[in-house]
Design an enzyme around this catalytic site. Structure first.
Site, mmCIF file in Angstrom:
data_model
loop_
_atom_site.group_PDB
_atom_site.id
_atom_site.type_symbol
_atom_site.label_atom_id
_atom_site.label_comp_id
_atom_site.label_asym_id
_atom_site.label_seq_id
_atom_site.Cartn_x
_atom_site.Cartn_y
_atom_site.Cartn_z
ATOM 1 N N GLU A 1 -16.346 3.862 -17.103
ATOM 2 C CA GLU A 1 -16.998 3.791 -18.408
ATOM 3 C C GLU A 1 -18.426 4.337 -18.364
ATOM 4 O O GLU A 1 -18.948 4.818 -19.370
ATOM 5 C CB GLU A 1 -17.014 2.347 -18.916
ATOM 6 C CG GLU A 1 -15.648 1.793 -19.266
ATOM 7 C CD GLU A 1 -14.949 1.140 -18.102
ATOM 8 O OE1 GLU A 1 -14.048 0.325 -18.333
ATOM 9 O OE2 GLU A 1 -15.297 1.444 -16.933
ATOM 10 N N SER B 1 -4.803 0.543 -16.654
ATOM 11 C CA SER B 1 -6.206 0.180 -16.444
ATOM 12 C C SER B 1 -6.907 -0.124 -17.767
ATOM 13 O O SER B 1 -6.758 0.616 -18.743
ATOM 14 C CB SER B 1 -6.935 1.312 -15.726
ATOM 15 O OG SER B 1 -8.325 1.058 -15.681
ATOM 16 N N SER B 2 -7.686 -1.190 -17.776
ATOM 17 C CA SER B 2 -8.456 -1.518 -18.977
ATOM 18 C C SER B 2 -9.492 -0.442 -19.277
ATOM 19 O O SER B 2 -9.876 -0.252 -20.432
ATOM 20 C CB SER B 2 -9.140 -2.878 -18.812
ATOM 21 O OG SER B 2 -10.053 -2.857 -17.737
ATOM 22 N N ASP C 1 0.830 -1.200 0.000
ATOM 23 C CA ASP C 1 0.000 0.000 0.000
ATOM 24 C C ASP C 1 0.867 1.252 0.000
ATOM 25 O O ASP C 1 0.581 2.226 -0.714
ATOM 26 C CB ASP C 1 -0.918 0.024 1.230
ATOM 27 C CG ASP C 1 -2.095 -0.928 1.090
ATOM 28 O OD1 ASP C 1 -2.228 -1.569 0.026
ATOM 29 O OD2 ASP C 1 -2.887 -1.022 2.038
ATOM 30 N N HIS D 1 -9.956 2.778 -7.634
ATOM 31 C CA HIS D 1 -10.304 1.452 -8.135
ATOM 32 C C HIS D 1 -11.404 0.861 -7.253
ATOM 33 O O HIS D 1 -11.438 1.110 -6.041
ATOM 34 C CB HIS D 1 -9.064 0.551 -8.113
ATOM 35 C CG HIS D 1 -9.266 -0.762 -8.810
ATOM 36 N ND1 HIS D 1 -9.801 -1.859 -8.166
ATOM 37 C CD2 HIS D 1 -9.015 -1.147 -10.082
ATOM 38 C CE1 HIS D 1 -9.867 -2.867 -9.023
ATOM 39 N NE2 HIS D 1 -9.410 -2.460 -10.180
#
Length: 308
Positions: A247, A264-265, A205, A227
């Site tokens: 998204e 990140s996707s 972390d 996230h």
């Protein structure tokens, strides 16, 4: 009755698009997750609204401490879901729990859909391994529960693969493209908003926090989008608090966006939108081959990658 299985908010968003392709058919929705928070519950409830029945099953990882929890999860799955379906739709083709479901449920047709950029990267476990489950307990469990499905068998039996990527380089060749984000004409104001997508780059972390703080300072980033599974807190930046994944969230923004990410996707998912500029940041000490492959994929899709 059809069964659609999800393990993440992105998968639930894609599943919603798939179900609309079968508007006259009945669906049972199963969410398998090791974390339950507001973001997961938002998409669970949203998808439940168009399904005939919905189920959440808490999952456990394999290991000495998790073996009993894992067995308990399998038992819960056997109790909660039906024993027969017409069509089954799934994304996480490496999941031992999903392999188990396919082994004890009868069904007529099998379909797959994207689990993120792993589906189109050049070197990924979905393409190059028939079984990536490395726990020493798994061979025993396979015999006990008669698990006879694997990554390769799912790929072989999948009739169609639903994808959000305009690429032929997918894990399954028979693809059907789904529009995840409408590249709608929004009335943009003159503002430019800078956002950093949160992501666990390191195990520690502390290392993640230090990296993120350094990036925010260097690029003068104003907003931080954490996230869904993030547990640490970054001070000195404005958090975007929302139950939506990125998204979905961008539909509510009417400004130009400079989107910063590591790998990140979500960044690739929105890279084709005209009012979003994506910048990928690559830490110099990153060695994990899975992550490095994401950067190659970004470059192939004309996303700028900067060393940090």
């Amino acid at each position: 009755m059809n069964l659609i299985i999800c393990t993440s908010p992105l998968q639930m968003l894609i599943a919603e698009r798939i179900i609309k392709q079968y508007s006259r058919e009945h669906f049972e929705f199963l969410l398998i997750t090791d974390i339950i928070n507001n973001k997961y519950l938002h998409y669970f409830n949203q998808l439940s609204g168009i399904c005939n029945r919905s189920i959440i099953v808490k999952s456990y990882t394999l290991g000495i401490r998790g073996i009993y929890g894992y067995i308990f999860t399998i038992i819960k799955l056997k109790i909660k879901i039906r024993k027969k379906y017409t069509r089954i739709f799934l994304a996480s083709i490496d999941s031992s729990l999903i392999h188990n479901i396919l082994s004890f449920v009868k069904f007529t047709e099998l379909y797959t859909f994207d689990d993120g950029t792993i589906n189109i990267s050049d070197n990924n476990v979905y393409k190059n391994s028939s079984n990536i489950i490395t726990s020493r307990f798994y061979p025993i469990l396979k015999r006990i529960f008669n698990i006879n499905y694997s990554i390769d068998r799912i790929k072989k039996e999948s009739i169609k693969h639903y994808t959000i990527y305009k690429s032929n380089n997918n894990i399954i060749k028979n693809i059907y493209y789904l529009e995840l984000i409408d590249n709608h004409n929004v009335n943009l104001d003159s503002k430019v908003v800078s956002i950093l997508l949160g992501q666990r780059v390191y195990e520690s972390d502390y290392d993640n926090i230090e990296l993120i703080k350094r990036v925010i300072s260097k690029y003068n980033i104003k907003y931080y989008f954490p996230h869904p599974k993030e547990t640490y807190f970054i001070d000195g930046v404005k958090y975007i608090e929302t139950d939506l994944i990125f998204e979905d969230f961008i539909k509510n923004i009417n400004s130009n966006i400079i989107l910063y990410t590591f790998f990140s996707s979500a960044a690739l998912n929105v890279s084709g939108i005209k009012y979003i500029e994506v910048i990928s940041l690559k830490p110099g000490n990153l060695t994990d081959k899975r992550y490095l492959d994401c950067y190659r994929l970004f470059l192939q899709n004309d996303i700028n990658v900067y060393d940090v």
